[in-house]
Write a protein that holds these residues in place. Structure first.
Motif, PDB file in Angstrom:
ATOM      1  N   VAL A 258      -5.292  -6.519 -46.805  1.00 24.52           N
ATOM      2  CA  VAL A 258      -5.043  -5.409 -45.193  1.00 24.52           C
ATOM      3  C   VAL A 258      -5.890  -6.131 -44.096  1.00 24.52           C
ATOM      4  N   LEU A 259      -7.344  -5.939 -44.747  1.00 25.47           N
ATOM      5  CA  LEU A 259      -7.685  -6.558 -42.841  1.00 25.47           C
ATOM      6  C   LEU A 259      -8.005  -8.021 -42.818  1.00 25.47           C
ATOM      7  N   THR A 260      -7.908  -8.744 -44.305  1.00 25.03           N
ATOM      8  CA  THR A 260      -7.538 -10.437 -44.061  1.00 25.03           C
ATOM      9  C   THR A 260      -6.829 -10.840 -43.291  1.00 25.03           C
ATOM     10  N   ALA A 261      -5.284  -9.730 -43.895  1.00 22.22           N
ATOM     11  CA  ALA A 261      -4.140  -9.787 -43.048  1.00 22.22           C
ATOM     12  C   ALA A 261      -4.181  -9.894 -41.755  1.00 22.22           C
ATOM     13  N   MET A 262      -4.687  -8.883 -41.593  1.00 29.19           N
ATOM     14  CA  MET A 262      -4.123  -8.520 -40.005  1.00 29.19           C
ATOM     15  C   MET A 262      -5.303  -9.221 -39.072  1.00 29.19           C
ATOM     16  N   MET A 263      -5.897 -10.019 -40.023  1.00 33.24           N
ATOM     17  CA  MET A 263      -7.170 -11.148 -39.111  1.00 33.24           C
ATOM     18  C   MET A 263      -6.401 -12.485 -38.988  1.00 33.24           C
ATOM     19  N   GLY A 264      -5.974 -12.371 -40.327  1.00 35.63           N
ATOM     20  CA  GLY A 264      -4.973 -13.767 -40.141  1.00 35.63           C
ATOM     21  C   GLY A 264      -3.832 -13.830 -39.061  1.00 35.63           C
ATOM     22  N   LEU A 265      -3.625 -12.610 -38.615  1.00 39.53           N
ATOM     23  CA  LEU A 265      -1.886 -11.992 -37.615  1.00 39.53           C
ATOM     24  C   LEU A 265      -2.897 -12.267 -36.119  1.00 39.53           C
ATOM     25  N   GLY A 266      -3.767 -12.498 -36.248  1.00 39.85           N
ATOM     26  CA  GLY A 266      -4.383 -12.043 -34.707  1.00 39.85           C
ATOM     27  C   GLY A 266      -5.192 -10.966 -34.540  1.00 39.85           C
TER      28      GLY A 266
ATOM     29  N   ALA B 125     -10.471  -2.736 -52.812  1.00 41.86           N
ATOM     30  CA  ALA B 125      -9.531  -3.266 -52.606  1.00 41.86           C
ATOM     31  C   ALA B 125      -8.639  -3.494 -52.195  1.00 41.86           C
ATOM     32  N   TRP B 126      -7.786  -3.505 -52.204  1.00 38.12           N
ATOM     33  CA  TRP B 126      -6.311  -3.452 -50.687  1.00 38.12           C
ATOM     34  C   TRP B 126      -6.713  -3.478 -49.652  1.00 38.12           C
ATOM     35  N   GLN B 127      -7.716  -2.529 -49.221  1.00 38.35           N
ATOM     36  CA  GLN B 127      -8.402  -2.963 -47.499  1.00 38.35           C
ATOM     37  C   GLN B 127      -9.073  -4.095 -47.096  1.00 38.35           C
ATOM     38  N   GLY B 128      -9.604  -5.028 -48.483  1.00 36.10           N
ATOM     39  CA  GLY B 128     -10.173  -6.142 -47.899  1.00 36.10           C
ATOM     40  C   GLY B 128      -8.355  -6.670 -47.566  1.00 36.10           C
TER      41      GLY B 128
END
Length: 209
Positions: free
Chosen positions: A149-157, A144-147
């Motif tokens: 964090v992954l989304t946030a990281m991709m949002g950061l570039g 649940a949390w992995q998605g």
């Protein structure tokens, strides 16, 4: 307060659209992502926030109530007006904004045009405790949390590959933090890991040159 609009779209521009509501064309300002989902002649339903000033009344449109909630929370930050709040949503998804705020990641906000380092730090400080990741609850399963964090990281570039590898490395390094399911702490750990890997890569390049 006008909290939503529903009707056929009559116009879509670069930063605004017009929706016909019972014969009245109402203009909304919105992010490029929201506008991309609107088609002239098709029915649309958008959440809205009405901003009233002495000399104007402006409607801002959003894909859903979640985006509007983040927008209105950003407006409570000193120096952040509606257009700047909309600019933040144009760069980052709502959950990425929540995660960045929870992690104290001011660099995420400095990626937004019009927000400098000082402004980004102020946003992080004033958002503390006001915006938290939706699933930042102890005991949340890793998947649940992995998605999140992954989304946030991709949002950061970061690319999905690099972000995924950094998350896995961070979890292996500190499994006790991963076990809590705290998205903000896991993101902090992952960002720190990426910083360390970047520094090591730069050092290797310097030595080899």
């Amino acid at each position: 307060m006008i909290s939503s609009l529903r009707g056929p779209v009559t116009h879509v521009g670069l930063n605004s659209a017009v929706i016909d509501v019972n014969g009245v064309g109402l203009q909304i300002l919105a992010t490029p992502q929201t506008l991309a989902g609107l088609r002239v002649g098709e029915q649309a339903s958008v959440a809205t926030a009405l901003i009233v000033r002495e000399d104007s009344m402006t409607l801002f449109g959003f894909e859903d109530a979640d985006q509007r909630e983040v927008f209105e929370t950003l407006l409570a930050v000193s120096g952040v007006g509606p257009r700047l709040a909309l600019a933040v949503l144009a760069v980052h998804a709502p959950e990425a904004i929540r995660v960045a705020a929870a992690a104290g990641d001011d660099k995420a906000f400095s990626k937004v045009p019009g927000i400098g380092p000082k402004g980004a730090r102020r946003i992080v400080l004033e958002l503390a405790g006001k915006l938290v990741p939706l699933d930042a609850v102890p005991g949340t399963p890793r998947q649940a949390w992995q998605g999140q964090v992954l989304t946030a990281m991709m949002g950061l570039g970061w690319s999905e590959k690099d972000a995924g590898a950094a998350i896995d490395a961070a979890v292996d390094e500190a499994p006790e933090i991963a076990a809590t399911g705290d998205v903000g702490q896991i993101l902090k750990l992952t960002l720190r890991r990426l910083g360390q890997d970047g520094a090591r890569s730069s050092a290797r390049t310097t030595v080899g040159s």
